[in-house]
Design an enzyme around this catalytic site. Structure first.
Site, PDB file in Angstrom:
ATOM      1  N   GLN A  10       4.077   7.231   2.273  1.00 44.95           N
ATOM      2  CA  GLN A  10       3.401   6.500   3.327  1.00 44.95           C
ATOM      3  C   GLN A  10       3.179   5.086   2.802  1.00 44.95           C
ATOM      4  O   GLN A  10       2.610   4.894   1.710  1.00 44.95           O
ATOM      5  CB  GLN A  10       2.073   7.181   3.664  1.00 44.95           C
ATOM      6  CG  GLN A  10       2.241   8.502   4.394  1.00 44.95           C
ATOM      7  CD  GLN A  10       2.627   8.295   5.847  1.00 44.95           C
ATOM      8  OE1 GLN A  10       1.788   8.030   6.688  1.00 44.95           O
ATOM      9  NE2 GLN A  10       3.914   8.412   6.146  1.00 44.95           N
ATOM     10  N   TRP A  24       0.824  -1.221   0.000  1.00 44.48           N
ATOM     11  CA  TRP A  24       0.000   0.000   0.000  1.00 44.48           C
ATOM     12  C   TRP A  24       0.852   1.262   0.000  1.00 44.48           C
ATOM     13  O   TRP A  24       1.868   1.328   0.704  1.00 44.48           O
ATOM     14  CB  TRP A  24      -0.874  -0.016   1.253  1.00 44.48           C
ATOM     15  CG  TRP A  24      -1.492   1.291   1.626  1.00 44.48           C
ATOM     16  CD1 TRP A  24      -0.926   2.292   2.358  1.00 44.48           C
ATOM     17  CD2 TRP A  24      -2.812   1.752   1.285  1.00 44.48           C
ATOM     18  NE1 TRP A  24      -1.799   3.339   2.506  1.00 44.48           N
ATOM     19  CE2 TRP A  24      -2.977   3.035   1.855  1.00 44.48           C
ATOM     20  CE3 TRP A  24      -3.881   1.203   0.562  1.00 44.48           C
ATOM     21  CZ2 TRP A  24      -4.148   3.779   1.738  1.00 44.48           C
ATOM     22  CZ3 TRP A  24      -5.054   1.942   0.447  1.00 44.48           C
ATOM     23  CH2 TRP A  24      -5.180   3.213   1.023  1.00 44.48           C
ATOM     24  N   ASN A  61       0.226   5.657   0.403  1.00 44.91           N
ATOM     25  CA  ASN A  61      -0.581   6.880   0.369  1.00 44.91           C
ATOM     26  C   ASN A  61       0.315   8.100   0.222  1.00 44.91           C
ATOM     27  O   ASN A  61       1.086   8.122  -0.758  1.00 44.91           O
ATOM     28  CB  ASN A  61      -1.671   6.951   1.448  1.00 44.91           C
ATOM     29  CG  ASN A  61      -1.266   6.833   2.883  1.00 44.91           C
ATOM     30  OD1 ASN A  61      -0.882   5.783   3.335  1.00 44.91           O
ATOM     31  ND2 ASN A  61      -1.385   7.904   3.637  1.00 44.91           N
ATOM     32  N   ASP A  62       0.262   9.076   1.078  1.00 43.26           N
ATOM     33  CA  ASP A  62       0.868  10.392   0.802  1.00 43.26           C
ATOM     34  C   ASP A  62       2.317  10.380   0.291  1.00 43.26           C
ATOM     35  O   ASP A  62       3.143   9.617   0.796  1.00 43.26           O
ATOM     36  CB  ASP A  62       0.944  11.224   2.086  1.00 43.26           C
ATOM     37  CG  ASP A  62      -0.342  11.302   2.830  1.00 43.26           C
ATOM     38  OD1 ASP A  62      -1.350  10.750   2.375  1.00 43.26           O
ATOM     39  OD2 ASP A  62      -0.338  11.920   3.906  1.00 43.26           O
TER      40      ASP A  62
END
Ligand code: FRU
Length: 490
Positions: A54, A35, A37-38
């Site tokens: 992230q 995964w 994110n940011d």
């Protein structure tokens, strides 16, 4: 190295081999495994761009946050480096949240990030504090003998659970840092700190408060000068209203204003950065030739990936060159993208009517399309349907009479999202619409009217859906050039 970081590094090295190559976008950064994110720590270091992210390597869902790491010289071809940080300290054992990085005068790389530690009494909440790590571009040592920045350093009323995403910058006489916080009295706000050495901070001021109650909490601030103005990027959670200018849910917003003589920020405009479904948590870097370049997490944070059978989930947006014109933020795809172009195919004055029409050689999922749409007086709606196989497609449409521009993925395959459509308004002065549409397997970024409006969306439609069709109810003419974006060297 802690056993947590050693485990993550060993895992990603083996597990990345299981990722089917077609799952990865070609020139957008995706996680090495698991995964993403940011974007974090987007910066220059020893002559390269560094981009951390992230990262939860062990699954395609959000989990205790690590920092993934990649480097590039052109922001399109990325090379993975070993994970930079894992949650392994008493103050970050529940996650190393977002932060920033820069090169210190002594040649080391300095990171500031948010450590999260779950509250034993209130398990849903985590204490958030800011901490440093120092490294050589590959390995980082967390600065554990310093308390960092905690709620004790904040003005009264600060919520210790909503205090995150430090963004550090170098100033003429030291360093400054902006960080998000929720104040129990004033609501969300961006705070600024100053430091001589980048480690020891003094509270400077509340840079801005949420006067108009936009969103519940602001995250991921980035504050920089651009074209004679000051720009503040924030990502606002849980916005309520839906209008052509602002959208319900989570959105990155841009405030443009001026710095007053005493150093405070005076905002004059507020705008949505991206009117599509997927753009959040943006950060910027200054290129050696002076361009301010922004990258975002190309995903709506409201996503539920449970049951996702992919090996990786999450990708960064295309890096975008920013400028300010007439008080508005303008975004263009980084010019380095043109070096990936090959095989241009052009058509001019193609007549469109209500029938969906495709054009020879204009098909594919990794493309750079330049479109000039010239609607006739009677034109109602222009539609461009891409990543198409029969009735499965993603659609960008425009109504010349109202200016309504729509991105709609309700007929595409998606993962864990309810946000299917977004709209904004674009009314070009000469009545013709210019679109640059960039496709990279599972994403589309439409830069409209030379980057005055941008719409970004992701879709997980089967790779064989390569058709692109055009129509215009009421009639229009279209000039189009399509370039394949080659992946030979990537
Ligand atoms: C934004 C965000 C940040 C936080 C990080 C955690 O998407 O919520 O505020 O630092 O993600 O992964």
């Amino acid at each position: 190295m802690s056993k947590h970081l050693a485990r993550a590094r060993a895992y990603e090295e083996t597990a990345e081999r299981s990722v089917p190559p077609e799952e990865r976008p070609v020139f957008h950064l995706s996680p090495r495994i698991g995964w993403l994110n940011d974007p974090n720590g987007f910066s220059r270091y020893r002559g390269e761009y560094h981009l951390f992210y992230q990262y939860y390597p062990y699954d395609t869902r959000w989990g205790p946050m690590h920092w993934g790491h990649a480097v590039s010289t052109d922001l399109l071809r990325w090379k993975y480096l070993p994970a930079a940080m894992a949650p392994d300290q008493p103050y970050d054992k529940d996650g190393c949240f977002s932060g920033s990085a820069l090169e210190l005068p002594d040649g080391k790389q300095l990171i500031w990030y948010t450590g999260v530690l779950k509250d034993q009494a209130e398990q849903q909440k985590g204490f958030q504090t800011q901490h440093a790590a120092i490294g050589d571009g590959i390995d980082y040592q967390k600065v554990t003998d310093d308390p960092g920045l905690t709620v004790k350093d904040l003005p009264e009323g600060a919520d210790p659970y909503e205090f995150r995403d430090p963004n550090i910058r170098m100033e003429e006489d030291g360093y400054a840092l902006v960080v998000s916080n929720l104040n129990r009295v004033h609501g969300t706000q961006i705070l600024q700190f100053r430091s001589k050495d980048g480690l020891d901070w003094t509270f400077d001021r509340v840079l801005i408060e949420n006067q108009d109650c936009i969103g519940r909490m602001w995250e991921c601030p980035d504050y920089f000068p651009l074209d004679g103005k000051q720009v503040l990027l924030i990502s606002a959670m849980d916005m309520q209203e839906e209008t052509p200018d602002f959208h319900r849910g989570n959105n990155t917003l841009c405030m443009i204003g001026d710095m007053t003589e005493n150093g405070s920020f005076q905002r004059s405009t507020l705008q949505t950065v991206d009117h599509g479904t997927d753009f959040y948590a943006a950060q910027t870097v200054l290129s050696p030739d002076g361009r301010r370049i922004m990258i975002g997490w190309m995903q709506n944070p409201a996503v539920d990936t449970s049951g996702c059978s992919r090996k990786i989930f999450g990708q960064m947006s295309l890096p975008r060159e920013l400028s300010v014109r007439n008080g508005k933020l303008i975004q263009s795809p980084i010019r380095e993208l043109e070096q990936l172009r090959s095989e241009g195919t052009s058509y001019s004055d193609v007549r469109l009517d209500e029938e969906d029409r495709s054009l020879p050689k204009i098909r594919g999922r990794v493309l750079d399309l330049e479109i000039l749409l010239k609607p006739e007086e009677s034109c109602q709606t222009f539609r461009c349907r891409f990543a198409r196989a029969g009735e499965q497609f993603t659609e960008l449409s425009w109504q010349p009479k109202t200016g309504i521009l729509t991105i709609d993925r309700s007929k595409a395959e998606t993962i864990g999202t309810e946000v299917m459509m977004r709209q904004t308004k674009v009314c070009p002065e000469d009545g013709n619409l210019r679109i640059r549409l960039i496709l990279d397997r599972t994403s589309a970024e439409a830069f409209v009217e030379e980057g005055r409006s941008v719409m970004t969306t992701t879709f997980y439609t089967q790779p064989e859906a390569e058709e692109i069709t055009f129509s215009a109810e009421g009639g229009a003419r279209m000039d189009i050039t399509a370039y394949r974006l080659c992946s030979r060297d990537i």
